[in-house]
Enzyme design. Structure first.
Site, PDB file in Angstrom:
ATOM      1  N   GLU A 106      54.286  49.124  35.710  1.00 25.86           N
ATOM      2  CA  GLU A 106      55.565  48.913  35.033  1.00 25.86           C
ATOM      3  C   GLU A 106      56.624  49.327  36.040  1.00 25.86           C
ATOM      4  OE1 GLU A 106      54.034  51.024  31.049  1.00 25.86           O
ATOM      5  OE2 GLU A 106      56.200  50.652  31.062  1.00 25.86           O
ATOM      6  N   ARG A 145      41.732  58.748  35.115  1.00 27.70           N
ATOM      7  CA  ARG A 145      42.932  58.901  35.950  1.00 27.70           C
ATOM      8  C   ARG A 145      42.699  59.973  36.989  1.00 27.70           C
ATOM      9  NH1 ARG A 145      47.524  57.067  32.937  1.00 27.70           N
ATOM     10  NH2 ARG A 145      49.051  57.898  34.375  1.00 27.70           N
ATOM     11  N   LYS A 187      55.214  59.953  35.325  1.00 23.36           N
ATOM     12  CA  LYS A 187      56.486  59.390  35.777  1.00 23.36           C
ATOM     13  C   LYS A 187      57.654  60.157  35.191  1.00 23.36           C
ATOM     14  CE  LYS A 187      55.124  54.627  36.481  1.00 23.36           C
ATOM     15  NZ  LYS A 187      54.947  53.410  35.686  1.00 23.36           N
TER      16      LYS A 187
HETATM   17  P1  ATP Z   1      53.581  54.988  32.359  1.00 20.30           P
HETATM   18  O1  ATP Z   1      53.554  56.284  31.665  1.00 20.30           O
HETATM   19  O2  ATP Z   1      54.939  54.553  32.739  1.00 20.30           O
HETATM   20  O3  ATP Z   1      52.748  53.903  31.726  1.00 20.30           O
HETATM   21  P2  ATP Z   1      51.607  54.902  34.425  1.00 20.30           P
HETATM   22  O4  ATP Z   1      51.378  55.978  35.413  1.00 20.30           O
HETATM   23  O5  ATP Z   1      50.535  54.505  33.506  1.00 20.30           O
HETATM   24  O6  ATP Z   1      52.900  55.356  33.709  1.00 20.30           O
HETATM   25  P3  ATP Z   1      51.800  52.144  35.195  1.00 20.30           P
HETATM   26  O7  ATP Z   1      52.870  51.496  35.970  1.00 20.30           O
HETATM   27  O8  ATP Z   1      51.554  51.686  33.822  1.00 20.30           O
HETATM   28  O9  ATP Z   1      52.128  53.676  35.207  1.00 20.30           O
HETATM   29  O10 ATP Z   1      50.459  52.122  36.025  1.00 20.30           O
HETATM   30  C1  ATP Z   1      49.938  50.978  36.640  1.00 20.30           C
HETATM   31  C2  ATP Z   1      48.454  51.103  36.753  1.00 20.30           C
HETATM   32  O11 ATP Z   1      48.096  52.269  37.477  1.00 20.30           O
HETATM   33  C3  ATP Z   1      47.802  51.205  35.394  1.00 20.30           C
HETATM   34  O12 ATP Z   1      46.726  50.305  35.353  1.00 20.30           O
HETATM   35  C4  ATP Z   1      47.341  52.621  35.310  1.00 20.30           C
HETATM   36  O13 ATP Z   1      46.164  52.714  34.572  1.00 20.30           O
HETATM   37  C5  ATP Z   1      47.126  53.005  36.778  1.00 20.30           C
HETATM   38  N1  ATP Z   1      47.342  54.444  36.959  1.00 20.30           N
HETATM   39  C6  ATP Z   1      48.450  55.137  36.648  1.00 20.30           C
HETATM   40  N2  ATP Z   1      48.283  56.452  36.907  1.00 20.30           N
HETATM   41  C7  ATP Z   1      47.034  56.598  37.405  1.00 20.30           C
HETATM   42  C8  ATP Z   1      46.254  57.718  37.855  1.00 20.30           C
HETATM   43  N3  ATP Z   1      46.745  58.947  37.854  1.00 20.30           N
HETATM   44  N4  ATP Z   1      45.004  57.474  38.296  1.00 20.30           N
HETATM   45  C9  ATP Z   1      44.513  56.234  38.318  1.00 20.30           C
HETATM   46  N5  ATP Z   1      45.184  55.137  37.910  1.00 20.30           N
HETATM   47  C10 ATP Z   1      46.433  55.303  37.450  1.00 20.30           C
HETATM   48 MG    MG Z   2      51.017  52.772  31.999  1.00 20.60          MG
END
Ligand code: ATP
Ligand code: MG
Length: 566
Positions: A37, A266, A276
């Site tokens: 996002e 994660r 974030k």
């Molecule tokens: P938000 O809270 O804004 O959703 P987010 O960290 O999930 O934050 P995204 O932009 O949705 O951010 O993440 C993009 C991709 O990265 C998603 O598929 C998510 O699962 C993956 N991702 C985010 N954080 C992690 C992490 N700490 N470890 C592994 N994958 C991650």
């Molecule tokens: Mg997300």
């Protein structure tokens, strides 16, 4: 589509994909996607997902990985984040080729599919307020209650949904909801919202829409429209998978493809935060200097700190992919950088805490040029010229008047070797008459000892040095953990993560002598300053002739208490 160094890596997701291919599922295609996002910059957790999605795809000749911006929340999103995300993915070494997409590209199609759901009796317009909806939803232990809108006829739902789109209702007055079950034990299945009325400008679609689809509704359909075969995401989406599948099942005739969602854990890194929201608080609250502050776990921060893409990819390979909690020590990430730079970074000398020494037996204008290898094992890194003069700087810590046991460096009447040069002997100490602090050392140099041991004496210590008469002055930035505790986001004892900020996470040393060759250090270069760690010029502040160096990582894990001091 390419992914460097995708070795024979394996994990449960790669095993599933290999089995799917063996069964000729998806006609032998492997299509993955990385779906950020655009509401923040990427961090090391995202790198894990990027390496997985692009890495898996690169293992197969027919594989490809899309970069898709899941841009369904325009008020939190910014074009600048889109740019930075693209830059970071590319910098990490991955290429989406022609496959750059935006969920907002599908807004029209998503709208049409919502009408299909309504016509099938699978969606309805609900007129509860947000508070009422929360109240009707029930809890983990209590079932929900049906919204009055649930019994609306298809035709009424269609008319209302069209009126929602046409802007005839105020924000928040109606929603479109899936008609699933208000008694499902899974709260995500209790008639989740598919569309909201929100008069917000969208960075891609402008003011074309006043209704926006929700993430859950958008994500699965976007995957299906792109022909994604394996939709890899983190474990918090596990409970959303039944909804993912439900939506695609209802739209089976309209969408030719039903991607398989697979979840993995994660990455959580100790001594930092990765949410974030918390990263945004750190940046907007000026607790750090921007998204690329070298103390942040953002990709931009790591790059500025001096991490190489290779070291981050190696780290992602080491931590692997599982469903088990993935709490990783910072030391592992740091070690990946050390391993990379150990073989690839040219050596140089700098003195962070200078003590002047005077080589009494050399003439005042003495100047010797010494050509040395930049790396003892890597000839390709070439050579440079050091200048030895009568006055030099050494590290204050390399001299002890009353040495502790085992001290191998300089002591009164003792000898030590200057790196790449001669053995010197300390003959005396000059003090400030008022404070008695040591101001300089009087030494003599044995010019017979270049590249050979002194006759009949054993000299164990080797110290680094820089000419006091011919050097360049640099600003040196030393970093420590941003937080004092391994899990700052866990605030069981109350307070906030900000309470655990380490006030000493940045130390700036100005005007430190570094060898002259470093005046020409280029951005993106990495150096090992002998005995001090790996350093690289700061992207924003370093200029030719006035270099600013960030310490990327020390030579050893200082937190392992091997050697706390530099
Ligand atoms: P938000 O809270 O804004 O959703 P987010 O960290 O999930 O934050 P995204 O932009 O949705 O951010 O993440 C993009 C991709 O990265 C998603 O598929 C998510 O699962 C993956 N991702 C985010 N954080 C992690 C992490 N700490 N470890 C592994 N994958 C991650
Ligand atoms: Mg997300």
């Amino acid at each position: 589509m390419s992914a460097p160094d995708e070795k024979k890596q394996t994990d449960f997701i790669r095993t599933i994909i290999a089995q799917d291919l063996a069964r000729n599922l998806n006609d032998g295609r492997v299509v993955t996607r990385f779906p950020p996002e655009p509401n923040g910059t990427l961090h090391i957790g995202h790198a894990k997902s990027i390496c997985l999605n692009f890495g898996v795809a690169s293992q197969y000749p027919s594989g490809r990985c899309h970069l898709r911006f899941d841009d369904t929340n325009p008020e939190k999103e910014e074009i600048a984040y889109i740019q930075s995300i693209k830059e970071d993915v590319r910098w990490l070494g991955f290429d989406w080729g022609d496959h750059l997409y935006f969920a907002s590209d599908y807004f029209q199609r998503l709208y049409e599919l919502a009408e299909v759901l309504i016509k099938k009796g699978k969606a309805y317009v609900c007129s509860l307020s947000a508070d009422e909806m929360r109240d009707y939803r029930g809890t983990l232990t209590e079932p929900g209650r049906q919204s009055p809108g649930r019994s609306r006829e298809v035709s009424e739902n269609l008319t209302l949904f069209q009126a929602m789109r046409a802007g005839q209702f105020a924000d928040g007055t109606h929603t479109l909801r899936a008609k699933i079950s208000m008694v499902s034990p899974n709260i995500n299945m209790r008639d989740p919202t598919l569309y909201r009325i929100r008069r917000v400008h969208h960075h891609q679609t402008g003011d074309q829409w006043c209704i926006y689809p929700t993430y859950d509704y958008t994500h699965c359909i976007s995957d299906a429209l792109e022909g994604i075969t394996h939709s890899l995401c983190t474990l918090e989406f596990e409970d959303h998978r039944p909804l993912y599948d439900w939506i695609l099942d209802q739209l089976q005739e309209e969408l030719a493809c039903h991607p398989q969602q697979i979840e993995f854990s994660r990455l959580e890194l100790e001594f930092t935060v990765m949410s974030k929201r918390m990263l945004t608080t750190l940046v907007t609250g000026n607790h750090v200097c921007g998204w690329d502050d070298p103390r942040l776990p953002t990709i931009a921060g790591l790059r500025r700190r001096g991490y190489s893409p290779q070291s981050i990819r190696n780290f992602c390979r080491l931590i692997g992919i599982t469903k088990a909690p993935n709490h990783v020590e910072m030391a592992l990430l740091e070690n990946c950088l050390r391993e990379d730079l150990e073989v690839n970074a040219p050596r140089a000398m700098a003195v962070l805490n200078p003590l002047r020494i005077i080589l009494d037996n050399l003439p005042e204008d003495y100047l010797e040029e010494i050509v040395v290898a930049n790396h003892s094992q890597n000839e390709a890194l070439g050579t440079r010229t050091l200048v030895l003069t009568r006055e030099l700087f050494i590290e204050r810590e390399d001299f002890e008047e009353t040495p502790p046991k085992g001290f191998k460096r300089l002591i009164p009447d003792g000898e030590v070797r200057l790196r790449h040069a001669y053995v010197i002997r300390c003959q005396g100490v000059l003090r400030n008459p008022k404070t008695q602090a040591i101001e300089s050392l009087r030494c003599t140099v044995d010019t017979e000892t270049m590249n050979k041991a002194p006759e009949g004496r054993k000299v164990k210590g080797v110290i680094h040095w820089v000419s006091a008469q011919r050097h360049c002055k640099a600003e040196i930035r030393l970093y420590d953990r941003l937080f004092n505790v391994p899990q700052p986001a866990d605030n069981k004892a109350g307070g906030t993560f900000l309470d655990h900020l380490n006030p000493e996470s940045l130390q700036i040393l100005e005007d430190r002598p570094v060898e002259e060759s470093l005046a020409a250090a280029q951005l993106g270069q990495h150096f090992q300053f002998e005995r001090l760690g790996y350093f690289s010029p700061d992207i924003h502040d370093s200029t030719p002739g006035k270099p600013v160096f960030n310490r990327s990582v020390s030579l050893r894990d200082s937190w392992a208490k091997v050697e706390k001091k530099i």
